[in-house]
Write an enzyme that holds these catalytic residues in place. Structure first.
Site, PDB file in Angstrom:
ATOM      1  N   SER A   1       9.325  -7.184  12.558  1.00 65.75           N
ATOM      2  CA  SER A   1      10.307  -7.866  11.714  1.00 65.75           C
ATOM      3  C   SER A   1      11.679  -7.259  11.942  1.00 65.75           C
ATOM      4  CB  SER A   1       9.925  -7.722  10.233  1.00 65.75           C
ATOM      5  OG  SER A   1      10.137  -6.398   9.784  1.00 65.75           O
ATOM      6  N   ASP A   2      12.725  -8.020  11.666  1.00 69.30           N
ATOM      7  CA  ASP A   2      14.051  -7.419  11.642  1.00 69.30           C
ATOM      8  C   ASP A   2      14.182  -6.613  10.348  1.00 69.30           C
ATOM      9  OD1 ASP A   2      16.641  -6.735  12.314  1.00 69.30           O
ATOM     10  OD2 ASP A   2      17.274  -8.775  12.753  1.00 69.30           O
ATOM     11  N   TYR A   3      15.271  -5.919  10.220  1.00 66.85           N
ATOM     12  CA  TYR A   3      15.494  -4.949   9.156  1.00 66.85           C
ATOM     13  C   TYR A   3      15.251  -5.558   7.764  1.00 66.85           C
ATOM     14  CZ  TYR A   3      17.861  -0.830   7.176  1.00 66.85           C
ATOM     15  OH  TYR A   3      18.165   0.328   6.501  1.00 66.85           O
ATOM     16  N   THR A   4      14.160  -5.181   7.122  1.00 68.41           N
ATOM     17  CA  THR A   4      13.713  -5.666   5.805  1.00 68.41           C
ATOM     18  C   THR A   4      13.527  -7.181   5.764  1.00 68.41           C
ATOM     19  OG1 THR A   4      15.924  -5.903   4.781  1.00 68.41           O
ATOM     20  CG2 THR A   4      14.862  -3.728   4.637  1.00 68.41           C
ATOM     21  N   GLY A   5      13.409  -7.816   6.926  1.00 71.70           N
ATOM     22  CA  GLY A   5      13.298  -9.264   6.959  1.00 71.70           C
ATOM     23  C   GLY A   5      12.081  -9.793   6.231  1.00 71.70           C
TER      24      GLY A   5
END
Length: 759
Positions: A306-310
């Protein structure tokens, strides 16, 4: 307490850890790992998975920002919730982390890996990742700038050097390349990718993957690539970062998915999910996207992060009820690793125990992550890329800086050169004016974690090293006027033969979360340009930018304009090389420059509509804005050279049923050598679905001596003419096609037509 420093004793102790690892049972069990992850590797990994608790499995699927990061890294990705370095090491030893990203180089990596290999139960090596976007210590042009070279092999070479440097700092994995198609220049992340065109996007995506990953991922100078952001992040509504995406399956398949597939086909070991939703479903919870398309249709064998906290952000989006639900949705969709949010480490064990997530799905994700660690050689040697001496030995080598200079030269686009103002003659008295003239800032560009603007060559240094006669006057700040600044700049201009006006965007105006409603030159700089223009002195605009801009007034009307993007370490040298004719400008626009911000999204491959304006004056009740044509101020593919280039003698057969050879003669009538980028476009006149006015099908760079002519050929195939039909399937339809071989998407070049008939 764990200390951040690393003493000589600690380094020697780490060496003994390496020796111990090489003789360990786990290393023996997994030493058969290779890039193909063959049967022996899979069996070994399955044996390891069988020994893991569900908590340790969740840990292998959890990636966090490094608690001990560099200043820039910490500013870009604050280590929220885990900024205590000793606690982070304890978590790693306890099996709660698969690795960290954007850490503080080989020293940090050595300390963390040593702790894990000595103190953890299973001795599974950490993986170290970083945002190595357009360089590590040696910085290259931003992605959209490098795409202006129209030379994918250049991008492969710069990615290779970035990997060489980054792996010397203990980094195993980069969050690049970014391959999102960007057709709305208000979007700040335009600067990371390859622009608006599908073909250019596909070729640069594959080239960068090859460059990062090299011949063998286990080599100590190769990085695992991560194709991002999957998918259609560049289509965020209104160019607003993180915004929703709502589009037809035809547009998604034809335009936005293809560069990701090119990166996967090139062997990318990982993919990053995007922040946005597509047609109501966030990418992090989209099973169709992450599993049906990526894995089942494209055959992707790596892992998805996932992207940052996505994953957690699906809560605010209204798709997940809470953190537990976000973890459930993401893992079931096919997102293998959670970045930064911690939802997998926190909730996967209970979700499995409660029967809401099958253990087999978790095991499959763990298997993918462990296979990737095997691919990059960590099971064979966890310290493969960690060497304190190597970090310094690989940074900013002369050959790397020479490549940065070459990349900068090839990225510069000359939009105008009225009256042959450029190249400047030796001895010309120059007034270098503007906020980007000197001061050693805003040179490298956004998303530089480890580079240093203080080491980058600014324009003033570039002119000095070229032996130029010049004065430097700031005139204005980027977004604020300076008391008396314009008056000083006007005086400097009056005393010079020519003005170099260094203006545009700062690093803080381009990149993630930097969407702009008006993509113009900031007002204080525009006012500076207007005042300079009134002196009557010839002006060369040196435009610094990470996106296409809507140029107006004195900036648009300057006699010469060079788009210099953010060119990286050798910026000033590359600019001086073009200004003084050491090299002829050869860059071409990978994005369309609009007449006005309100045209966005504007891109060359738009539809004709039922009411096109056609050539000539603007007419009422036709498809255009009031007073603005439905075209570009400077179109995609545009760029001038120091030659005088002429297109002639189109070669195209009247009918096509299989591969067809087309060509044209390109002549340099000028007195200087030049490099021309010859572009092939087609347009299907009539189809079961309407087609864009032009689509790029090929391009070639050709070097031409003064007076030289060359015949340039392309092979056009039936596959080049396919599109996605109303049924969602790729098809080709017989009919009449326009064809251009031209210097830009809106230039006539040479134009003809052919009819496609199925064989």
């Amino acid at each position: 307490m764990v200390k951040r420093g690393m003493s000589r004793r600690a380094v020697l102790a780490a060496g003994s850890t390496i020796v111990a690892w090489q003789a360990s049972p786990l290393r023996a069990m997994l030493r058969s790992a290779d890039a193909a992850a063959g049967p022996a590797t899979r069996a070994s990994i399955d044996e390891l998975i069988a020994r893991m608790t569900i908590e340790e499995k969740a840990g292998q699927l959890t990636l966090m920002p490094a608690a001990w990061g560099g200043g820039i890294a910490t500013a870009l990705n604050p280590p929220a919730g885990n900024n205590n370095y000793p606690v982070q090491i304890a978590d790693a030893v306890a099996g709660k982390l698969t690795g960290v990203f954007n850490g503080n180089g080989a020293r940090m990596a050595l300390q963390m890996q040593k702790a894990v290999m000595e103190g953890s139960r299973l001795k599974i090596p950490l993986i170290f990742a970083a945002d190595v976007i357009h360089g590590h210590r040696t910085i290259f042009p931003v992605g959209v700038g490098e795409a202006a070279s129209f030379e994918p092999s250049l991008a492969e070479r710069t990615a290779r050097v970035a990997a060489f440097e980054a792996t010397g700092a203990g980094i195993d994995w980069t969050f690049a390349p970014m391959v999102d198609i960007a057709r709305d220049q208000r979007w700040g992340r335009t600067m990371e990718g390859a622009g608006e065109d599908v073909l250019v996007g596909r070729l640069f995506a594959a080239a960068r993957v090859r460059g990062f990953q090299g011949r063998n991922l286990a080599d100590d100078d190769c990085l695992m690539a991560c194709v991002k952001h999957f998918a259609a992040y560049g289509a965020a509504e209104a160019g607003l970062d993180y915004n929703s995406v709502d589009m037809s399956i035809q547009r998604l398949e034809e335009i936005y998915l293809r560069p990701y597939q090119a990166g996967v086909d090139a062997g990318a070991a990982s993919v990053m999910s995007s922040f946005n939703e597509i047609n109501g479903v966030p990418s992090n919870g989209n099973h169709w996207l992450m599993t049906d398309v990526l894995r089942d249709r494209w055959g992707f064998k790596g892992f998805v992060v996932s992207d940052y906290t996505g994953d957690e952000e699906m809560i605010a989006a209204g798709f997940a009820a809470d953190r537990r639900d976000a973890a459930r949705l993401a893992i079931l969709a096919g997102v293998d690793m959670s970045m930064s949010s911690g939802v997998y480490q926190e909730h996967l064990p209970a979700l499995v125990r409660d029967g809401q997530v099958p253990l087999a799905i978790v095991d499959q994700s763990v298997r993918r992550v462990l296979a990737a660690k095997a691919q990059v050689g960590l099971f064979d040697n966890p310290f493969r890329r960690i060497d304190l001496n190597r970090e310094a030995q690989r940074s900013r080598l002369p050959a790397s800086l020479a490549l940065s200079r070459e990349a900068g030269q090839k990225s510069i686009v000359m939009l105008k050169n009225e009256g042959g103002l450029l190249p400047l003659k030796p001895g010309t008295k120059i007034a270098l004016i503007g906020p980007f003239a000197a001061e050693g800032r805003d040179i490298n560009g956004p998303w530089v974690v480890y580079g240093d603007n203080g080491q980058a060559i600014d324009v003033a240094r570039g002119l000095h090293d070229a032996g130029a006669r010049f004065t430097v006057t700031k005139g204005s700040d980027v977004e604020a006027s300076i008391p008396g600044g314009i008056a000083k700049a006007v005086a400097a201009a009056k005393a010079a033969d020519v003005v170099l006006l260094a203006i545009g965007e700062s690093e803080a105006m381009s990149g993630e979360a930097k969407s702009r409603t008006e993509i113009d030159v900031p007002a204080p700089q525009q006012a500076l340009a207007e005042a300079i223009a009134k002196t009557g002195k010839p002006v060369v605009v040196l435009l610094r930018n990470g996106r296409a801009l809507a140029l107006e007034g004195a900036v648009r009307d300057a006699r010469a304009i060079l788009v210099t993007w953010f060119l990286g370490s050798e910026s000033g040298h590359a600019i001086a090389d073009v200004l003084f004719g050491k090299v002829s400008p050869s860059g071409r626009l990978p994005v369309s420059f609009p007449f006005a911000s309100g045209q966005e999204p504007y891109y060359y491959a738009h539809k004709n509509t039922g009411r096109p304006n056609g050539p000539g004056p603007l007419a009422e009740y036709k498809a255009h804005y009031q007073g603005v044509p439905n075209s570009a101020l400077f179109p995609f593919g545009h760029g001038l050279t120091y030659g005088d280039i002429v297109y002639s003698a189109l070669q195209v057969a009247p009918q096509m049923s299989g591969p067809m050879r087309v060509g044209a003669t390109i002549t340099n009538r000028g007195s200087r050598a030049a490099v021309e980028t010859v572009q092939l476009y087609t347009h299907q006149k009539v189809g079961s679905l309407t087609r864009p006015v032009r689509e790029l099908k090929g391009f070639q760079k050709v070097a031409l001596a003064p007076g030289e002519s060359k015949t340039i050929g392309f092979t056009l195939t039936p596959d080049d003419l396919k599109f996605v039909g109303a049924d969602g399937k790729w098809r080709i339809e017989p009919g009449l096609f326009d064809l251009w071989i031209a210097p830009s998407a809106e230039a006539e070049g040479v134009h003809g037509s052919f009819t496609y008939r199925a064989a």
